[in-house]
Enzyme design. Structure first.
Site, PDB file in Angstrom:
ATOM      1  N   GLN A 150      -4.641  -1.739   9.546  1.00 57.49           N
ATOM      2  CA  GLN A 150      -4.599  -3.056   8.906  1.00 57.49           C
ATOM      3  C   GLN A 150      -5.180  -4.131   9.828  1.00 57.49           C
ATOM      4  OE1 GLN A 150      -3.744  -3.503   5.739  1.00 57.49           O
ATOM      5  NE2 GLN A 150      -3.977  -5.705   5.754  1.00 57.49           N
TER       6      GLN A 150
ATOM      7  N   ASP B  40     -10.906   2.804   3.878  1.00 56.55           N
ATOM      8  CA  ASP B  40     -11.188   1.365   3.747  1.00 56.55           C
ATOM      9  C   ASP B  40     -12.694   1.113   3.573  1.00 56.55           C
ATOM     10  OD1 ASP B  40      -9.126  -0.503   3.708  1.00 56.55           O
ATOM     11  OD2 ASP B  40      -8.754  -0.331   5.870  1.00 56.55           O
TER      12      ASP B  40
ATOM     13  N   LYS C 209       0.843  -1.206   0.000  1.00 58.81           N
ATOM     14  CA  LYS C 209       0.000   0.000   0.000  1.00 58.81           C
ATOM     15  C   LYS C 209       0.876   1.254   0.000  1.00 58.81           C
ATOM     16  CE  LYS C 209      -3.825  -2.434   2.160  1.00 58.81           C
ATOM     17  NZ  LYS C 209      -4.664  -2.739   3.329  1.00 58.81           N
TER      18      LYS C 209
HETATM   19  N1  GUN Z   1      -7.014  -6.967   5.974  1.00 58.10           N
HETATM   20  C1  GUN Z   1      -7.325  -7.646   4.847  1.00 58.10           C
HETATM   21  N2  GUN Z   1      -7.792  -6.810   3.910  1.00 58.10           N
HETATM   22  C2  GUN Z   1      -7.778  -5.577   4.445  1.00 58.10           C
HETATM   23  C3  GUN Z   1      -8.144  -4.290   3.958  1.00 58.10           C
HETATM   24  O1  GUN Z   1      -8.599  -4.101   2.831  1.00 58.10           O
HETATM   25  N3  GUN Z   1      -7.976  -3.260   4.835  1.00 58.10           N
HETATM   26  C4  GUN Z   1      -7.500  -3.429   6.085  1.00 58.10           C
HETATM   27  N4  GUN Z   1      -7.390  -2.366   6.865  1.00 58.10           N
HETATM   28  N5  GUN Z   1      -7.158  -4.604   6.572  1.00 58.10           N
HETATM   29  C5  GUN Z   1      -7.283  -5.676   5.751  1.00 58.10           C
END
Ligand code: GUN
Length: 291
Positions: free
Chosen positions: A96, A119, A52
């Protein structure tokens, strides 16, 4: 059969985003800014967050990584979120998931400012999505919608079967495909672990979206001729012939299913790259809203 090439499409979307950022910077304005919070040492989470941050750099965004030890208290994490909720010149942030067991994930999600929740996990954004209001959409479902749109796949009045009801993929996907939009406007069936004979539904489906995490679950005999198959699953299976000792496989028995479909996503290189691009898109959207 046509392959839905997430890598190629995602590259195009990132180029579009980068062009917008270049124009912003040319006008002497600040770059969009995303922050990521990573708690603990989970290798998959570390890799996702690393990507990311890399994606941000590639399109010219500013990014900040907050790394916290796995034994941090819930209160300390909430304090950081409180700071990020109002930090100047920050457009969005993500925490995350999954979080360590001693931290209440729901409480953390609820603490995030919905206007910075890129998100799309906060109930305010989820509720707005369900009510056809402007909202940050969760990245994986948004990436699938974008893919259906850019490949001009007809979804109106089609029977869409979704397998899996997770909060971040299956559940929101079922809402988006049922909304009166293009793409969307489908008749939706949501299958899950209590569905007795999933194949009875998939055999009737014009569009199948699997988000299970069970390698090779969807077999040839479960798919109608000409169906569109979207594979969200991504599992590591041991493979000594590769350098890493594993390979990534989806929920679909790809080799045997692909020739029966009209469109299919590969794994890797299908939904995954689209998901990553949608986080960038949401961050840019938040930046523009702040203007
Ligand atoms: N864990 C797995 N996929 C995601 C996501 O898209 N965002 C976040 N914050 N955690 C995740």
């Amino acid at each position: 059969m046509q392959i839905l090439d997430g890598n190629k499409l995602s590259k195009k979307i990132r180029e579009e985003i980068k062009q917008e950022v270049d124009a912003i910077l040319d006008a002497d304005k600040r770059a969009p800014h995303l922050a990521a919070v990573l708690v603990g040492e989970d290798p998959a989470s570390q890799s996702y967050v690393r990507n990311k941050i890399k994606d941000c750099e590639a399109v010219g965004f500013k990014s900040t990584l907050h790394r916290l030890s796995s034994d941090i208290s819930e209160e300390e994490l909430l304090d950081l979120i409180e700071k990020l909720n109002t930090e100047k010149d920050l457009d969005g942030f993500i925490v995350q998931l999954p979080l360590p067991k001693h931290i209440d994930q729901e409480r953390v999600t609820m603490a995030i400012n919905p206007d910075r929740d890129v998100d799309g996990f906060h109930p305010t954004n989820f509720g707005k999505m369900a009510l056809d209001m402007d909202a940050f959409l969760p990245a994986t479902p948004a990436g699938i919608m974008e893919m259906l749109e850019r490949y001009n796949i007809d979804t109106k009045g089609k029977h869409c079967v979704i397998i899996g009801r997770s909060h971040i993929v299956g559940r929101p996907m079922s809402i988006l495909m049922g909304r009166k939009t293009t793409p969307g406007n489908s008749t939706v069936t949501l299958c899950h672990s209590a569905t007795p004979h999933v194949e009875e539904f998939t055999k009737e489906a014009d569009i199948i979206i699997t988000a299970l995490g069970v390698p090779n679950f969807l077999k040839e005999e479960m798919v109608k001729e000409g169906a569109v198959v979207i594979d969200v699953g991504i599992s590591r299976v041991e493979d000594d012939s590769t350098k890493k000792g594993y390979k990534l496989v989806g929920d679909v028995d790809y080799e045997n299913v692909k020739d029966k479909t009209s469109y299919i996503t590969p794994v890797p290189g299908g939904v995954g790259p689209m998901t990553r691009s949608m986080l960038l898109k949401n961050t840019l959207l938040s930046y523009k809203r702040n203007k």
